[in-house]
Design an enzyme around this catalytic site. Structure first.
Site, PDB file in Angstrom:
ATOM      1  N   LYS A  63       6.274  20.735  -7.682  1.00  0.00           N
ATOM      2  CA  LYS A  63       5.629  21.690  -6.780  1.00  0.00           C
ATOM      3  C   LYS A  63       5.457  21.048  -5.408  1.00  0.00           C
ATOM      4  CE  LYS A  63       1.519  24.702  -6.560  1.00  0.00           C
ATOM      5  NZ  LYS A  63       0.257  25.079  -7.258  1.00  0.00           N
ATOM      6  N   SER A 139      -0.436  29.907  -8.052  1.00  0.00           N
ATOM      7  CA  SER A 139       0.358  29.484  -6.908  1.00  0.00           C
ATOM      8  C   SER A 139       1.616  28.699  -7.302  1.00  0.00           C
ATOM      9  CB  SER A 139      -0.503  28.623  -5.980  1.00  0.00           C
ATOM     10  OG  SER A 139      -0.952  27.451  -6.653  1.00  0.00           O
ATOM     11  N   SER A 163      -3.458  28.428 -11.757  1.00  0.00           N
ATOM     12  CA  SER A 163      -2.178  28.415 -11.039  1.00  0.00           C
ATOM     13  C   SER A 163      -1.020  27.785 -11.790  1.00  0.00           C
ATOM     14  CB  SER A 163      -2.341  27.718  -9.682  1.00  0.00           C
ATOM     15  OG  SER A 163      -3.114  28.514  -8.826  1.00  0.00           O
TER      16      SER A 163
END
Length: 475
Positions: A63, A139, A163
């Site tokens: 990420k 996210s 998330s």
């Protein structure tokens, strides 16, 4: 296959890179693909005779709010669009290197991890591989979509209020939010420091356990990382859950939960009964305050954490500035997106001298009550089970203002971060439109071993994890 010399690391990495080239223009999971260095690392590993490292040659992706030395780290924000050469690796990335995994790139995300659809990225909107018209969640939407689309075998995400688990549920993959402190946060760009936790997203529970074994452990660079031994999580996947006591919070199966999701969870509970477990309905009474508590605490901490992005040391600097104050104001105005600005304003308001006692302090007190709810349940039960999300993935651009649905979306994931306990999402079914559901299994502090065992028992008794998306439409 690698250990039996049936394939090389280069074969595996090239397969991953070819898949990215094949589908990522549709999925848009990656912000940066590091093809040159991934192939170079693969060739180096193929020269080695010792293949005993835990993740030898396995291609994964990170990420984009987790710092990678020499590889652009943007946090999905234009503010860090020029942060192309970080000077160090996050601790979790170091641990992946030590395990000889291969990083193929950085993944799209909501800007500074603020969002639940990946539509708040300033670069692109990631699409759900099960149906490209739908969101992948957020996210960590890029992290979940990349695994679901078969672009990599594992990814790392971060989870502040769901998330990792929510996008894992939306994309039909396995996502683990470890106990707060189980994994070092050093090098993970902070959103809300008391809630953030790095965790793995994979296709199967066993793969997930293997990744967590590698990235867990005490880190001298992170004072909040715990002095806890790291079990061999993957060795505890026995499938034996006889006598296990499951709690099912009534708040997690309210009228706002989609009937198809509720049916999938009830079917999962029946399956657990057939495997020798028992379950009872319980209450987590302070869950109704979790969303308000979460937004006050997370926004307050975000306001403080993002103060460092000022145009002085790194990141963008406005070219319109005529003096120092202009530089601060314009750099932040131009660099941050709307969602980030909203949360920073809210956080600054909640932390201000006239409001601190009424908002931030009160939220922390209610947070303690939420944690105590979990403690009371775990005094009599081994795990808590419910839906990861109350609905399947919704369409890109869809704005659902039903307050009951909004409440339910938060109530199933946010309390886990407030309490600091571990939770995993595993695939548990599909909607009539072919979109996945997630089953959430929550454990006691540092009881990831039990969480994995319960998740693995369900996975082995079902076929949901074996179903793959057909890119371009629902399956």
């Amino acid at each position: 296959m690698l250990h039996n010399n049936e394939i090389t690391v280069k074969d595996l990495v090239e397969s991953s890179l070819n898949r990215i080239k094949e589908v990522d223009d549709q999925v848009k999971a990656f912000i940066t693909v590091d093809e040159e260095n991934a192939l170079k690392k693969a060739e180096q590993l193929d020269q080695q005779t010792n293949k005993d490292a835990k993740l030898f040659g396995i291609p994964g992706a990170i990420k984009d709010n987790i710092v990678t030395k020499g590889l652009r780290t943007t946090c999905g924000s234009q503010f860090l669009s020029n942060f192309t050469d970080p000077l160090y690796d996050a601790t979790v990335v170091d641990k992946l290197h030590e395990a000889e995994a291969v990083t193929v790139g950085k993944l799209n995300m909501d800007e500074f991890a603020m969002g639940s659809t990946t539509e708040n990225s300033s670069y692109q909107t990631t699409h759900n591989p099960w149906n490209l018209d739908h969101v992948p969640g957020g996210s960590s939407g890029g992290s979940a979509a990349a695994v679901a689309a078969g672009e990599v075998l594992f990814t790392l995400g971060t989870d502040t209020g769901g998330s990792i688990r929510q996008p894992a549920a939306f994309c039909g993959v396995v996502g683990m939010k470890p106990t707060y402190g189980r994994v070092s946060r050093f090098g993970a760009v902070a959103f809300a420091s008391s809630l953030d936790q790095v965790g793995p997203i994979t296709r199967t529970v066993e793969d997930n356990a293997r990744i967590l074994e590698v990235i867990s452990g005490r880190d001298k660079m992170d004072m909040t990382s715990a002095h806890e031994d790291v079990p061999a999580f993957s060795e505890g996947l026995t499938g034996d859950i006889k006598g296990l006591k499951i709690a099912v919070p009534k708040e997690y199966l309210s009228e706002a939960v989609d009937p198809e999701v509720k049916e999938a969870v009830m079917n999962a509970l029946k399956l657990y009964e057939s495997l020798g477990a028992t379950w009872e309905e319980v209450s987590l009474p302070h869950s109704k305050y979790a969303a308000a508590v979460y937004y006050i605490i997370s926004s307050g901490e975000a306001s403080a954490n993002l103060a460092r992005f000022d145009g002085v040391r790194y990141g963008v600097r406005s070219e319109k500035a005529k003096n120092m104050l202009d530089m601060f104001r314009l750099s932040r105005s131009e660099g941050f997106g709307d969602e980030v600005k909203k949360r920073m304003f809210l956080g600054a308001y909640a932390l201000s001298s006239g409001n601190y006692e009424a908002y931030y302090k009160k939220a922390q007190q209610v947070r303690t009550l939420i944690k105590q709810d979990f403690d009371h349940v775990f005094a009599n039960y081994d795990v808590i089970v419910g839906p990861t999300t109350p609905t399947p993935a919704f369409k890109i651009g869809e704005k659902n203002f039903d307050p009951m649905v909004v409440y339910a979306r938060d109530v199933t994931t946010v309390p886990i971060n407030l309490a600091g306990v571990p939770a995993i999402s595993v695939p548990c079914g599909f909607s009539k439109d072919g979109l996945p559901f997630g089953l959430q299994i929550i454990g006691k502090h540092f009881a990831e071993q039990t969480v994995y065992r319960v998740a693995h028992a369900f996975e082995q008794a079902t076929d949901f994890h074996k179903t793959l998306p057909q890119l371009g439409g629902a399956q």
